[in-house]
Motif scaffolding. Structure first.
Motif, PDB file in Angstrom:
ATOM      1  N   VAL A 255      10.568 -75.517 -35.275  1.00  0.00           N
ATOM      2  CA  VAL A 255       9.451 -74.582 -35.391  1.00  0.00           C
ATOM      3  C   VAL A 255       8.555 -75.050 -36.538  1.00  0.00           C
ATOM      4  O   VAL A 255       9.017 -75.248 -37.648  1.00  0.00           O
ATOM      5  N   THR A 256       7.256 -75.227 -36.270  1.00  0.00           N
ATOM      6  CA  THR A 256       6.353 -75.787 -37.273  1.00  0.00           C
ATOM      7  C   THR A 256       5.315 -74.796 -37.772  1.00  0.00           C
ATOM      8  O   THR A 256       4.595 -75.098 -38.702  1.00  0.00           O
ATOM      9  N   SER A 257       5.205 -73.631 -37.168  1.00  0.00           N
ATOM     10  CA  SER A 257       4.202 -72.673 -37.613  1.00  0.00           C
ATOM     11  C   SER A 257       4.731 -71.261 -37.406  1.00  0.00           C
ATOM     12  O   SER A 257       5.663 -71.015 -36.636  1.00  0.00           O
TER      13      SER A 257
ATOM     14  N   GLU B 293       3.159 -68.907 -35.875  1.00  0.00           N
ATOM     15  CA  GLU B 293       2.870 -68.496 -34.507  1.00  0.00           C
ATOM     16  C   GLU B 293       3.971 -68.951 -33.557  1.00  0.00           C
ATOM     17  O   GLU B 293       4.422 -68.192 -32.688  1.00  0.00           O
ATOM     18  N   GLU B 294       4.427 -70.203 -33.732  1.00  0.00           N
ATOM     19  CA  GLU B 294       5.509 -70.709 -32.895  1.00  0.00           C
ATOM     20  C   GLU B 294       6.808 -69.958 -33.166  1.00  0.00           C
ATOM     21  O   GLU B 294       7.570 -69.654 -32.236  1.00  0.00           O
ATOM     22  N   MET B 295       7.054 -69.646 -34.433  1.00  0.00           N
ATOM     23  CA  MET B 295       8.275 -68.934 -34.770  1.00  0.00           C
ATOM     24  C   MET B 295       8.265 -67.525 -34.174  1.00  0.00           C
ATOM     25  O   MET B 295       9.284 -67.038 -33.674  1.00  0.00           O
TER      26      MET B 295
ATOM     27  N   GLU C 184       6.706 -66.534 -31.503  1.00  0.00           N
ATOM     28  CA  GLU C 184       6.912 -66.668 -30.054  1.00  0.00           C
ATOM     29  C   GLU C 184       8.396 -66.899 -29.747  1.00  0.00           C
ATOM     30  O   GLU C 184       8.949 -66.304 -28.820  1.00  0.00           O
ATOM     31  N   LEU C 185       9.038 -67.766 -30.548  1.00  0.00           N
ATOM     32  CA  LEU C 185      10.455 -68.048 -30.342  1.00  0.00           C
ATOM     33  C   LEU C 185      11.310 -66.816 -30.641  1.00  0.00           C
ATOM     34  O   LEU C 185      12.282 -66.527 -29.937  1.00  0.00           O
TER      35      LEU C 185
END
Length: 240
Positions: A170-172, A174-176, A178-179
Motif C-alpha cells: 500500500v503506497t497511499s 487512498e489505496e489503504m 480502499e483495501l
C-alpha cells in the motif's frame, strides 16, 4: 486413688491413637479439598456461550485482547489436517478478495489450546495455533475449533525483520482506505457479521494499520468490538 492412677495411662493411649490417625485424617481432608477445587475449575473453564450468532464475534474479540490460555489435550471438534484445510480455504478466499498474494499453507504444526477470556469469564473456546514455513518465513494462524473459522493470521517472519515480501503493498492513504474496506467486506461475508466498519486508518514509513469495528448483541444491548489489521512491506497481520 487406684482410679486416679489409671488416668495418665488412659490419656497416653488416647494421644497415641490420635497421633496415629492424624495423617490419615489430614490426607482425607486434602483429597476432598483438591477434588472440590478441580471440579470447580473444570466447570468454570468449559462454560461456553450459547448464542451461535454471538459466538464467533466474541471469540474474535477475545483473541484480539489478553486471555488465559493453556495447552488442550482433551477431545476436539477438528483434527490437525482439518485445521490446515480450514486455513487453506480462508487464505484462498482472502486471495480472491485481493487481501493476500501467493500464500502457501502446508506441512505445518497444529496445537490445540483452551482460551478463557479475561474480560468475560463466561466466554471460552478451544482454538488451534498453526505454525508453518512459507518461503523461509515463519507464519502463524489461529482457528476456532467449533466453527473452523480463521481467527487470525500472521504471514511474514515478524521476528526477523519481515524478510521477503508477499503482502499487498500500500503506497497511499487512498489505496489503504480502499483495501481496508475490502477487509471489512471479507469479514462480513466470512464471519456472517454485517456490522463491520473501518476506523483509525494510520500510516507511517513502511507500515500501515487500521481497525475493523463491529457490534454484537441486540438493539439496546449492543457491544462494540474491534480487531486490527497491520500491513508491512514484508508482512501482514490480521487479529494477532
Amino acid at each position: 486413688m487406684k482410679k486416679l492412677k489409671k488416668w495418665p495411662q488412659f490419656l497416653a493411649v488416647l494421644l497415641i491413637l490420635g497421633s496415629a490417625a492424624l495423617p490419615y485424617v489430614v490426607s482425607q481432608m486434602q483429597d476432598a479439598f483438591t477434588e472440590r477445587k478441580s471440579e470447580t475449575r473444570t466447570i468454570t473453564a468449559m462454560r461456553l456461550p450459547v448464542g451461535a450468532e454471538q459466538r464467533i464475534g466474541q471469540i474474535l474479540q477475545m483473541c484480539a485482547y489478553q486471555n488465559l490460555q493453556m495447552m488442550w489435550d482433551g477431545a476436539t471438534n477438528l483434527t490437525a489436517p482439518e485445521v490446515e484445510n480450514s486455513i487453506k480455504e480462508a487464505v484462498a478466499q482472502m486471495t480472491q478478495a485481493g487481501l493476500l498474494e501467493n500464500v502457501e499453507v502446508a506441512d505445518g504444526e497444529a496445537i490445540a489450546y483452551l482460551y478463557v477470556s479475561e474480560k468475560d469469564w463466561q466466554v471460552s473456546t478451544i482454538a488451534w495455533q498453526y505454525t508453518w514455513i512459507d518461503k523461509d518465513m515463519r507464519c502463524y494462524a489461529s482457528v476456532d475449533d467449533t466453527t473452523g473459522k480463521l481467527l487470525g493470521i500472521l504471514h511474514g517472519d515478524y521476528a526477523n525483520g519481515f524478510d521477503g515480501s508477499e503482502a499487498i503493498k500500500v503506497t497511499s492513504m487512498e489505496e489503504m482506505e480502499e483495501l481496508a474496506h475490502k477487509w471489512a467486506a471479507f469479514c462480513e461475508d466470512y464471519y456472517g457479521i454485517s456490522t463491520f466498519t473501518v476506523s483509525d486508518l494510520s500510516q507511517s514509513e513502511g507500515s500501515s494499520w487500521f481497525t475493523l469495528a463491529f457490534t454484537l448483541g441486540e438493539e439496546g444491548e449492543t457491544e462494540t468490538c474491534e480487531i486490527q489489521v497491520i500491513l508491512q512491506p514484508d508482512c501482514i497481520i490480521f487479529n494477532m
